[in-house]
Design a protein around this motif. Structure first.
Motif, PDB file in Angstrom:
ATOM      1  N   LEU A  47     -12.281 -39.070   1.725  1.00 57.35           N
ATOM      2  CA  LEU A  47     -11.290 -38.583   2.681  1.00 57.35           C
ATOM      3  C   LEU A  47     -11.409 -37.086   2.937  1.00 57.35           C
ATOM      4  O   LEU A  47     -10.712 -36.556   3.815  1.00 57.35           O
ATOM      5  CB  LEU A  47      -9.879 -38.879   2.169  1.00 57.35           C
ATOM      6  CG  LEU A  47      -9.516 -40.350   1.954  1.00 57.35           C
ATOM      7  CD1 LEU A  47      -8.134 -40.454   1.311  1.00 57.35           C
ATOM      8  CD2 LEU A  47      -9.549 -41.115   3.269  1.00 57.35           C
ATOM      9  N   ALA A  48     -12.266 -36.398   2.201  1.00 56.13           N
ATOM     10  CA  ALA A  48     -12.317 -34.937   2.260  1.00 56.13           C
ATOM     11  C   ALA A  48     -12.632 -34.409   3.654  1.00 56.13           C
ATOM     12  O   ALA A  48     -12.208 -33.303   4.015  1.00 56.13           O
ATOM     13  CB  ALA A  48     -13.342 -34.415   1.255  1.00 56.13           C
ATOM     14  N   ASP A  49     -13.370 -35.172   4.452  1.00 54.97           N
ATOM     15  CA  ASP A  49     -13.714 -34.735   5.803  1.00 54.97           C
ATOM     16  C   ASP A  49     -12.751 -35.257   6.858  1.00 54.97           C
ATOM     17  O   ASP A  49     -12.936 -34.996   8.044  1.00 54.97           O
ATOM     18  CB  ASP A  49     -15.140 -35.184   6.158  1.00 54.97           C
ATOM     19  CG  ASP A  49     -16.194 -34.468   5.316  1.00 54.97           C
ATOM     20  OD1 ASP A  49     -15.940 -33.322   4.915  1.00 54.97           O
ATOM     21  OD2 ASP A  49     -17.253 -35.060   5.060  1.00 54.97           O
ATOM     22  N   LEU A 177      -4.858 -29.774   2.687  1.00 60.25           N
ATOM     23  CA  LEU A 177      -3.698 -30.616   2.946  1.00 60.25           C
ATOM     24  C   LEU A 177      -3.988 -32.074   2.614  1.00 60.25           C
ATOM     25  O   LEU A 177      -3.142 -32.784   2.055  1.00 60.25           O
ATOM     26  CB  LEU A 177      -3.258 -30.489   4.409  1.00 60.25           C
ATOM     27  CG  LEU A 177      -2.771 -29.109   4.856  1.00 60.25           C
ATOM     28  CD1 LEU A 177      -2.424 -29.121   6.340  1.00 60.25           C
ATOM     29  CD2 LEU A 177      -1.583 -28.630   4.035  1.00 60.25           C
ATOM     30  N   VAL A 178      -5.198 -32.536   2.938  1.00 64.57           N
ATOM     31  CA  VAL A 178      -5.598 -33.901   2.596  1.00 64.57           C
ATOM     32  C   VAL A 178      -5.658 -34.080   1.086  1.00 64.57           C
ATOM     33  O   VAL A 178      -5.204 -35.098   0.534  1.00 64.57           O
ATOM     34  CB  VAL A 178      -6.957 -34.232   3.243  1.00 64.57           C
ATOM     35  CG1 VAL A 178      -7.545 -35.524   2.668  1.00 64.57           C
ATOM     36  CG2 VAL A 178      -6.813 -34.351   4.755  1.00 64.57           C
ATOM     37  N   THR A 179      -6.203 -33.090   0.398  1.00 59.33           N
ATOM     38  CA  THR A 179      -6.400 -33.184  -1.045  1.00 59.33           C
ATOM     39  C   THR A 179      -5.083 -33.324  -1.801  1.00 59.33           C
ATOM     40  O   THR A 179      -5.012 -34.021  -2.815  1.00 59.33           O
ATOM     41  CB  THR A 179      -7.168 -31.951  -1.555  1.00 59.33           C
ATOM     42  OG1 THR A 179      -8.438 -31.891  -0.889  1.00 59.33           O
ATOM     43  CG2 THR A 179      -7.392 -31.999  -3.056  1.00 59.33           C
ATOM     44  N   VAL A 180      -4.037 -32.671  -1.323  1.00 56.24           N
ATOM     45  CA  VAL A 180      -2.747 -32.708  -2.026  1.00 56.24           C
ATOM     46  C   VAL A 180      -1.753 -33.664  -1.378  1.00 56.24           C
ATOM     47  O   VAL A 180      -0.578 -33.685  -1.753  1.00 56.24           O
ATOM     48  CB  VAL A 180      -2.130 -31.294  -2.134  1.00 56.24           C
ATOM     49  CG1 VAL A 180      -3.076 -30.353  -2.863  1.00 56.24           C
ATOM     50  CG2 VAL A 180      -1.761 -30.724  -0.760  1.00 56.24           C
ATOM     51  N   ASP A 264     -10.303 -32.996 -12.885  1.00 54.48           N
ATOM     52  CA  ASP A 264      -9.417 -33.336 -11.777  1.00 54.48           C
ATOM     53  C   ASP A 264     -10.267 -33.521 -10.519  1.00 54.48           C
ATOM     54  O   ASP A 264     -10.936 -32.580 -10.083  1.00 54.48           O
ATOM     55  CB  ASP A 264      -8.414 -32.193 -11.590  1.00 54.48           C
ATOM     56  CG  ASP A 264      -7.332 -32.476 -10.565  1.00 54.48           C
ATOM     57  OD1 ASP A 264      -7.568 -33.295  -9.666  1.00 54.48           O
ATOM     58  OD2 ASP A 264      -6.258 -31.847 -10.660  1.00 54.48           O
ATOM     59  N   PRO A 265     -10.272 -34.722  -9.905  1.00 53.56           N
ATOM     60  CA  PRO A 265     -11.123 -34.933  -8.723  1.00 53.56           C
ATOM     61  C   PRO A 265     -10.762 -34.024  -7.564  1.00 53.56           C
ATOM     62  O   PRO A 265     -11.611 -33.704  -6.727  1.00 53.56           O
ATOM     63  CB  PRO A 265     -10.894 -36.413  -8.382  1.00 53.56           C
ATOM     64  CG  PRO A 265      -9.566 -36.743  -8.975  1.00 53.56           C
ATOM     65  CD  PRO A 265      -9.478 -35.927 -10.234  1.00 53.56           C
ATOM     66  N   ARG A 266      -9.525 -33.591  -7.500  1.00 46.20           N
ATOM     67  CA  ARG A 266      -9.120 -32.683  -6.433  1.00 46.20           C
ATOM     68  C   ARG A 266      -9.787 -31.327  -6.583  1.00 46.20           C
ATOM     69  O   ARG A 266     -10.068 -30.640  -5.587  1.00 46.20           O
ATOM     70  CB  ARG A 266      -7.593 -32.535  -6.432  1.00 46.20           C
ATOM     71  CG  ARG A 266      -6.846 -33.840  -6.197  1.00 46.20           C
ATOM     72  CD  ARG A 266      -5.363 -33.706  -6.461  1.00 46.20           C
ATOM     73  NE  ARG A 266      -5.105 -33.333  -7.846  1.00 46.20           N
ATOM     74  CZ  ARG A 266      -3.905 -33.017  -8.328  1.00 46.20           C
ATOM     75  NH1 ARG A 266      -2.845 -33.052  -7.529  1.00 46.20           N
ATOM     76  NH2 ARG A 266      -3.755 -32.693  -9.594  1.00 46.20           N
ATOM     77  N   ALA A 267     -10.065 -30.942  -7.834  1.00 44.50           N
ATOM     78  CA  ALA A 267     -10.754 -29.674  -8.068  1.00 44.50           C
ATOM     79  C   ALA A 267     -12.162 -29.705  -7.484  1.00 44.50           C
ATOM     80  O   ALA A 267     -12.645 -28.710  -6.931  1.00 44.50           O
ATOM     81  CB  ALA A 267     -10.798 -29.376  -9.566  1.00 44.50           C
ATOM     82  N   ASP A 268     -12.838 -30.839  -7.608  1.00 46.12           N
ATOM     83  CA  ASP A 268     -14.192 -30.951  -7.064  1.00 46.12           C
ATOM     84  C   ASP A 268     -14.180 -30.791  -5.547  1.00 46.12           C
ATOM     85  O   ASP A 268     -15.044 -30.127  -4.971  1.00 46.12           O
ATOM     86  CB  ASP A 268     -14.808 -32.301  -7.436  1.00 46.12           C
ATOM     87  CG  ASP A 268     -15.224 -32.366  -8.900  1.00 46.12           C
ATOM     88  OD1 ASP A 268     -15.523 -31.299  -9.469  1.00 46.12           O
ATOM     89  OD2 ASP A 268     -15.232 -33.468  -9.465  1.00 46.12           O
TER      90      ASP A 268
END
Length: 373
Positions: A47-49, A177-180, A264-268
């Motif tokens: 979803l990062a993109d 915004l997507v990440t959190v 934490d995958p969000r950190a990557d």
């Protein structure tokens, strides 16, 4: 869902509700054992993109009376942002003696549960309008009116900074915004679901979520990461500063997480964003040196389970590079998490059951109380 679920008898209690399943959801899976975050069947990295609007469409799918596409959500949010600007202008003077998150709480509380606009659109649109206006007022600047033709992230930056942001900065904020956007049944989301279960309404529910986010144990960590970098000061001081901090038992801000046993995958995801912003200054390169030294010393000090870099470390670097003042970081987080709050509220309202857990009484019984008297 986690595989490590406690089975409690009625007489037992789980302080902090660790590993207790309090809801079933189709929205988000947080697997701390392997460091995985899934939103509606998609790993976070997939979803990062995506745009924030596309993730909203994913999270709201099947929960609203009318399905909306990414483009329709973008248009609806733009229209709503413009409509909400007058309210922000009128109420800003009342926020002068409040902290930024308290100011956001006041402005969100001014929205009516009887508002005809779909409340999930209203709440998501309001957050950046209010957050940007609050930050500008604290800087002695007039608020900037929204531009309905822009995407959510681009308009948020424009309302904050006063000019049209570059594509790299818009992409960075969109990814943040997507990440959190959602992270399972965290304290603020659980609070929002409890309120929603009473049928108090979506606006009241997300205001409650923000109140929980205000607590420093939940939403206040990114700012102190920058305080730590300021305290370290220079490259030559990185190693001795971290050594001294660990020796006195101090916590290194931006490392370790209550849920994740691994990275934490969000950190990557946010580390990739930081890389795209590195050219904007030397702070990021310095922070990366701090991170490398901190991880090395933490691994030596706690070899069986060394704390890993968490989302707050990179959040601080991303938001600082984008020009957000550090006292507004919690509000920016709320702009992203509004996606998850609204989706969880809609899901809870559809389930229609009041959340009413039990407690275990540990006080005196009437006979003992009278005897002691």
């Amino acid at each position: 869902m986690t595989d490590h679920v406690k089975s409690l008898s009625p007489a037992q209690a789980a302080p902090g509700l660790d590993d207790v399943i309090a809801a079933e959801t189709g929205l988000c899976l947080v697997d701390g054992a392997v460091g995985r975050l899934v939103l509606r069947g998609y790993d976070l990295h997939a979803l990062a993109d995506w745009s924030f609007e596309a993730v909203l469409a994913l999270l709201w799918q099947g929960l609203t009376p009318a399905e909306m596409t990414e483009a329709e959500i973008r248009h609806a949010l733009g229209t709503a942002r413009c409509r909400l600007f007058a309210k922000a202008e009128a109420l800003l003077p009342a926020t002068d003696d409040l902290s930024p998150v308290e100011a956001l709480r006041l402005l969100l509380s001014s929205l009516a549960d009887a508002e005809r606009m779909p409340h999930h659109i209203l709440a998501v649109a309001a957050a950046p309008v209010f957050a940007a206006a609050i930050a500008r007022r604290r800087a002695g600047q007039a608020p900037v009116a929204p531009d309905a033709t822009l995407g959510h992230a681009a308009d948020f930056l424009r309302m904050l900074r006063g000019d049209l942001p570059g594509a790299a900065h818009v992409r960075a904020l969109d990814t943040y915004l997507v990440t959190v956007a959602d992270h399972g049944l965290n304290a603020s989301t659980f609070t929002a679901r409890v309120i929603a279960s009473t049928r108090a309404g979506l606006i009241s529910s997300v205001v409650g979520g923000l109140c929980a986010l205000k607590g420093p144990l939940h939403g206040g960590a990114p700012g102190p990461v920058l305080d730590m970098l300021d305290a370290i000061g220079s490259e030559a001081d990185i190693r001795p500063w971290i050594t001294a901090a660990l020796a006195r038992g101090a916590r290194l801000m931006g490392f370790g997480h209550r849920i994740y046993r691994v990275r934490d995958p969000r950190a990557d995801v946010l580390k990739g964003v930081v890389g795209s912003l590195r050219a904007d200054g030397t702070r990021i390169a310095f922070a990366e040196q701090v991170e490398a030294e901190a991880l090395a010393q933490l691994a030596e000090k706690k070899p069986l389970r060394p704390p890993e870099t968490n989302v707050e470390f990179y959040t601080a670097l991303v938001l600082e590079a984008l020009g957000f003042p550090r006292d507004s970081f919690t509000n920016v987080f709320a702009v992203g998490r509004m996606a998850g709050w609204t989706a969880h509220v809609l899901e809870q309202e559809a389930q229609g059951r009041l959340i009413r857990p039990q407690s275990r009484y540990v006080g005196p019984m009437p006979g003992h109380a009278s005897a002691a008297g």
